[in-house]
Design a protein around this motif. Structure first.
Motif, PDB file in Angstrom:
ATOM      1  N   ASN A 371      41.167  31.708  46.920  1.00  0.00           N
ATOM      2  CA  ASN A 371      40.394  32.574  46.024  1.00  0.00           C
ATOM      3  C   ASN A 371      40.906  34.015  45.993  1.00  0.00           C
ATOM      4  O   ASN A 371      40.475  34.800  45.155  1.00  0.00           O
ATOM      5  CB  ASN A 371      38.905  32.569  46.416  1.00  0.00           C
ATOM      6  CG  ASN A 371      38.654  33.171  47.775  1.00  0.00           C
ATOM      7  OD1 ASN A 371      39.461  33.011  48.691  1.00  0.00           O
ATOM      8  ND2 ASN A 371      37.566  33.879  47.923  1.00  0.00           N
ATOM      9  N   ASN A 381      40.243  41.467  43.328  1.00  0.00           N
ATOM     10  CA  ASN A 381      40.066  40.168  43.987  1.00  0.00           C
ATOM     11  C   ASN A 381      38.840  40.194  44.899  1.00  0.00           C
ATOM     12  O   ASN A 381      38.057  39.249  44.924  1.00  0.00           O
ATOM     13  CB  ASN A 381      41.306  39.823  44.846  1.00  0.00           C
ATOM     14  CG  ASN A 381      42.376  39.065  44.060  1.00  0.00           C
ATOM     15  OD1 ASN A 381      42.198  38.773  42.889  1.00  0.00           O
ATOM     16  ND2 ASN A 381      43.482  38.757  44.721  1.00  0.00           N
ATOM     17  N   SER A 385      36.363  37.773  43.163  1.00  0.00           N
ATOM     18  CA  SER A 385      36.474  36.423  43.711  1.00  0.00           C
ATOM     19  C   SER A 385      36.368  36.390  45.223  1.00  0.00           C
ATOM     20  O   SER A 385      36.465  35.328  45.830  1.00  0.00           O
ATOM     21  CB  SER A 385      37.766  35.742  43.230  1.00  0.00           C
ATOM     22  OG  SER A 385      38.899  36.441  43.667  1.00  0.00           O
ATOM     23  N   ASN A 387      34.758  36.385  49.003  1.00  0.00           N
ATOM     24  CA  ASN A 387      33.706  35.537  49.536  1.00  0.00           C
ATOM     25  C   ASN A 387      33.620  35.814  51.027  1.00  0.00           C
ATOM     26  O   ASN A 387      34.614  36.170  51.649  1.00  0.00           O
ATOM     27  CB  ASN A 387      34.116  34.063  49.287  1.00  0.00           C
ATOM     28  CG  ASN A 387      33.028  33.090  49.653  1.00  0.00           C
ATOM     29  OD1 ASN A 387      32.783  32.819  50.819  1.00  0.00           O
ATOM     30  ND2 ASN A 387      32.353  32.570  48.655  1.00  0.00           N
TER      31      ASN A 387
ATOM     32  N   THR B  75      44.775  30.449  37.017  1.00  0.00           N
ATOM     33  CA  THR B  75      44.748  31.173  38.290  1.00  0.00           C
ATOM     34  C   THR B  75      45.692  32.377  38.290  1.00  0.00           C
ATOM     35  O   THR B  75      45.412  33.381  38.940  1.00  0.00           O
ATOM     36  CB  THR B  75      45.157  30.248  39.460  1.00  0.00           C
ATOM     37  OG1 THR B  75      46.221  29.402  39.041  1.00  0.00           O
ATOM     38  CG2 THR B  75      43.988  29.407  39.904  1.00  0.00           C
ATOM     39  N   ARG B  78      44.090  35.726  37.467  1.00  0.00           N
ATOM     40  CA  ARG B  78      42.990  36.292  38.269  1.00  0.00           C
ATOM     41  C   ARG B  78      43.247  37.767  38.584  1.00  0.00           C
ATOM     42  O   ARG B  78      44.308  38.120  39.091  1.00  0.00           O
ATOM     43  CB  ARG B  78      42.860  35.498  39.569  1.00  0.00           C
ATOM     44  CG  ARG B  78      41.935  36.153  40.577  1.00  0.00           C
ATOM     45  CD  ARG B  78      41.826  35.343  41.840  1.00  0.00           C
ATOM     46  NE  ARG B  78      41.073  34.139  41.625  1.00  0.00           N
ATOM     47  CZ  ARG B  78      41.392  32.941  42.121  1.00  0.00           C
ATOM     48  NH1 ARG B  78      42.446  32.791  42.868  1.00  0.00           N
ATOM     49  NH2 ARG B  78      40.643  31.905  41.862  1.00  0.00           N
ATOM     50  N   GLU B 116      41.417  25.945  45.828  1.00  0.00           N
ATOM     51  CA  GLU B 116      40.136  26.652  45.770  1.00  0.00           C
ATOM     52  C   GLU B 116      38.974  25.670  45.542  1.00  0.00           C
ATOM     53  O   GLU B 116      37.911  25.807  46.154  1.00  0.00           O
ATOM     54  CB  GLU B 116      40.194  27.713  44.662  1.00  0.00           C
ATOM     55  CG  GLU B 116      39.043  28.702  44.730  1.00  0.00           C
ATOM     56  CD  GLU B 116      39.239  29.856  43.765  1.00  0.00           C
ATOM     57  OE1 GLU B 116      40.321  29.972  43.164  1.00  0.00           O
ATOM     58  OE2 GLU B 116      38.276  30.642  43.615  1.00  0.00           O
ATOM     59  N   THR B 297      32.488  26.647  36.251  1.00  0.00           N
ATOM     60  CA  THR B 297      32.898  28.001  36.646  1.00  0.00           C
ATOM     61  C   THR B 297      33.631  28.720  35.528  1.00  0.00           C
ATOM     62  O   THR B 297      33.804  29.925  35.579  1.00  0.00           O
ATOM     63  CB  THR B 297      33.860  27.963  37.850  1.00  0.00           C
ATOM     64  OG1 THR B 297      34.963  27.120  37.518  1.00  0.00           O
ATOM     65  CG2 THR B 297      33.161  27.449  39.086  1.00  0.00           C
ATOM     66  N   PRO B 300      39.668  30.967  36.045  1.00  0.00           N
ATOM     67  CA  PRO B 300      39.751  32.096  36.976  1.00  0.00           C
ATOM     68  C   PRO B 300      40.042  33.442  36.310  1.00  0.00           C
ATOM     69  O   PRO B 300      39.914  34.484  36.953  1.00  0.00           O
ATOM     70  CB  PRO B 300      40.877  31.704  37.933  1.00  0.00           C
ATOM     71  CG  PRO B 300      41.522  30.509  37.368  1.00  0.00           C
ATOM     72  CD  PRO B 300      40.682  29.932  36.301  1.00  0.00           C
ATOM     73  N   CYS B 305      36.264  33.637  40.308  1.00  0.00           N
ATOM     74  CA  CYS B 305      36.408  32.646  41.371  1.00  0.00           C
ATOM     75  C   CYS B 305      35.881  31.301  40.911  1.00  0.00           C
ATOM     76  O   CYS B 305      35.175  31.198  39.908  1.00  0.00           O
ATOM     77  CB  CYS B 305      35.738  33.118  42.659  1.00  0.00           C
ATOM     78  SG  CYS B 305      33.962  33.185  42.587  1.00  0.00           S
ATOM     79  N   ASP B 307      33.735  28.860  42.220  1.00  0.00           N
ATOM     80  CA  ASP B 307      32.788  28.716  43.318  1.00  0.00           C
ATOM     81  C   ASP B 307      31.444  28.274  42.751  1.00  0.00           C
ATOM     82  O   ASP B 307      30.736  29.063  42.128  1.00  0.00           O
ATOM     83  CB  ASP B 307      32.672  30.077  44.018  1.00  0.00           C
ATOM     84  CG  ASP B 307      31.643  30.073  45.145  1.00  0.00           C
ATOM     85  OD1 ASP B 307      30.967  29.050  45.349  1.00  0.00           O
ATOM     86  OD2 ASP B 307      31.506  31.118  45.817  1.00  0.00           O
TER      87      ASP B 307
END
Lengths: 433, 433
Positions: A371, A381, A385, A387, B75, B78, B116, B297, B300, B305, B307
């Motif tokens: 992530n 980040n 994203s 965590n 991704t 991101r 992820e 979700t 990205p 994220c 998640d």
């Protein structure tokens, strides 16, 4: 305990959001004595015996998060009574259970919260609860930094007790300090409020309180005092030496003007405000008016987790929704709110950045997780994203309390869980009686 | 590979939200062959050679999350371009970079997303991207379950190609299936839409698309077609065999009526909808009308994220805010959305619950972490305070892809990160040219 971190990326937060590469951080006892590059470190005479040298493997060191509004002992109420209207939740669930808690319970439940804080990179909390003795002791025993805030109202505590706590905790253990405060305008009589204002004047001290969390709170104050809560409290001199409010959702232009004039801090609690259907605070407006915004999780009964990553995403995400503008409240500003601004509000400007002479309250963020990859922008980040899974290490006052999933807080987590669950069984027993 | 889990709490999700204590789950190859208590297991003749026997230490086994809307290869984007208006983000950042991606890039970037997903307990994705060959291969090679959805529009792919992919991926590897779809009404001509409707009729197959994500999308469709996107697509026969829409924020009563009549699924994407300032979907209304809601979700670049824990909290939290009602959209309903409803939308009703005969797509949730304690209510703990940190193990199709922080997807994570970062450097180089 002297610790040397090497092979680190470092977000000092003392120089905008610039990042030092191939960096080192040196800690002597509780204090940072060096932050810089490998090559800078070579010019220093190093006569220190390191107790621990940690290879950061190119992960990120940064200041820990400051959770600027908590009620730690309410961990026992997590998931006990969700998905119900606020009034029912507060009066039928929260208050009756809290009335049964002993000082020992409050101590144990605070320790449970500390486990969660350190596992999520939170190095200081701004905690409001009715038993500051038990909360303070739990934080000292675990190694948590805690700024307590007075929680007097018409039903609990007295102004004398608040003063006593103020004097005790500001001259006791360096991990704990105490800020004047009261629960809320709608639970506290004018007579008590005036005494708090007197204490503020006596000690030239800031005052914090729950403020303008719900529409009905503001409406009832207008009816009773013909003023908004902020204007009313200000008229009593509460904010003459600074301070601020938790929540601050329903604020008039005049309220915001008072915040600006008195240099007050807004502590926003977005997850709690969603879960209890309170609303979305006008963060974008606060930023435009140069009002300082810090971030808090609120207590585990109204959130239910104590996770600054979730709060950070919500601060920017909800602002974007509220303003109908995807560029509203830049994530980099949010990262400052969660660290620097919280430290300022809590009087912890000695533990806000990674710089020589500051207290060693820091965390290591694992960048080698999916992530956090690729690394287009580390700070974004973190906010978008990041965590708590990315928190590899949490150090408070020079002591490592959490590292690679293990806790070092002086008691086994399983013991703490067991006590919390015994309490839950007791509540279930009581509610069946 | 035969695996026996024992000493588990089990949320099968086949029996409401009841939890089996002291339970076991037995897996033979890719299939669940037993779910029950220790004592029930003793009555069974066990002639299986276990490759692995896992002591769950009283942690929770449950079905994996179904991430019902993804764009995995994004991704690479991101944190590349956050905090900017949607149009600028899409046209100046996303599209130009995507145009440079090779099939190999898409394959590598999908693998990053898979890391992820599995670290967050996601066992299946509903993925829309322009290169289903590369995405499918990455999922097969890593062991990820992926339902691909057609992403044709006026600029990429053809109806013939969609049909070819439909036939290929529904008869190739059991991990991958393919659902008809197109990017969105506003990017796809009526001629193409009619051909997609023909395919739906030919194969009696559902169709999914981005739908009513923004106010301007709905307004432009009304201007062009004198109908909302949902009504317009329905008039072309797109939804005659079911399907549904991603986002579904701006829906009229008539749109909702069509969803009800055609048994369509809403896939909600709350984090993306906040970050891009799109809005909040009326989830409470959908539930009252008995419309199925699943959760995704999104990609990205717009979240950032992948998640499902964050999404679950947002579904209930934002509904409470939107309805001004703290009892709106019970967290237990949200847990069903993130698992059962996603599986239904994706055609994965063979992998939705923990029952004998179902595919072994399951996760283990660590209850021995502070955010999951005390245990007043396990399912509410998962939705309100759960975190991907709590995911101890992710199994897809009987194979463990993630356990205690380690990945088993056939390639080292560091390799995958390295390739993504090389790409990021290339983008930076291109943007400087």
């Amino acid at each position: 305990m002297n610790t040397r971190f090497y092979n680190a990326m470092i977000l000092t937060m003392s120089d905008g959001l610039n990042i030092i590469k191939d960096g080192q951080v040196w800690i002597e006892n509780q204090t940072i004595i060096f932050v810089g590059t490998d090559s800078e470190s070579k010019n220093l005479m190093n006569s220190i015996d390191w107790d621990k040298e940690i290879d950061c493997e190119n992960n990120l060191l940064m200041p820990g998060f400051k959770d600027a509004h908590t009620h730690s002992p309410m961990t026992c109420l997590r998931s006990l009574a969700d998905d119900m209207p606020l009034d029912e939740w507060l009066h039928n669930q929260v208050f009756p259970i809290e009335a049964t808690l002993t000082a020992q319970n409050i101590y144990d439940l605070t320790k449970l919260a500390v486990l969660e804080y350190v596992s999520g990179g939170i190095t200081a909390i701004f905690d409001m609860y009715i038993n500051p003795e038990a909360v303070g002791k739990a934080c000292i025993d675990t190694g948590m930094r805690c700024v307590q805030v007075g929680s007097i109202n018409d039903f609990t505590l007295t102004p004398d007790y608040i003063e006593k706590m103020y004097l005790k905790w500001n001259n006791d253990n360096p991990l704990i300090s105490y800020v004047l405060g009261f629960h809320a305008e709608y639970t506290t009589s004018e007579s008590i409020l005036k005494q708090i204002a007197q204490l503020a004047k006596k000690y030239k001290a800031p005052v914090f309180t729950h403020l303008s969390e719900t529409k009905s709170e503001v409406e009832s104050c207008l009816k009773r005092n013909n003023m908004t809560p902020t204007a009313y409290l200000d008229s009593l001199g509460i904010f003459d030496y600074g301070g601020g409010g938790y929540h601050c959702i329903y604020m008039t232009d005049e309220d915001i003007e008072i915040f600006k004039r008195k240099n007050l801090t807004v502590v926003t609690n977005p997850a709690s405000n969603l879960k209890l259907a309170s609303g979305i605070a006008p963060i974008s407006t606060y930023l435009k008016k140069d009002i300082l915004v810090a971030i808090g999780t609120d207590g585990p009964a109204s959130n239910n987790c104590l996770d600054m990553f979730r709060e950070m995403f919500l601060v920017t995400g909800l602002a974007k929704y509220r303003e109908n503008d995807a560029s509203a409240v830049d994530a980099n500003e949010v990262l400052k709110m969660a660290t620097l601004n919280g430290a300022y509000a809590m009087g912890l400007t000695n533990a806000d950045t990674l710089e020589k002479g500051k207290l060693a309250d820091l965390i290591m963020i694992d960048l080698n997780q999916p992530n956090m990859q690729p690394i287009n922008n580390i700070t974004k980040n973190i906010v978008y994203s990041g965590n708590k899974q990315n928190v590899k290490l949490t150090m408070i006052n020079g002591k490592i309390l959490y590292e690679n999933g293990n806790f070092y807080i002086g008691e086994e987590p399983q013991n703490i869980y067991k006590k919390a669950n015994e309490l839950v069984e007791k509540f279930a027993f009581l509610s069946k009686k």
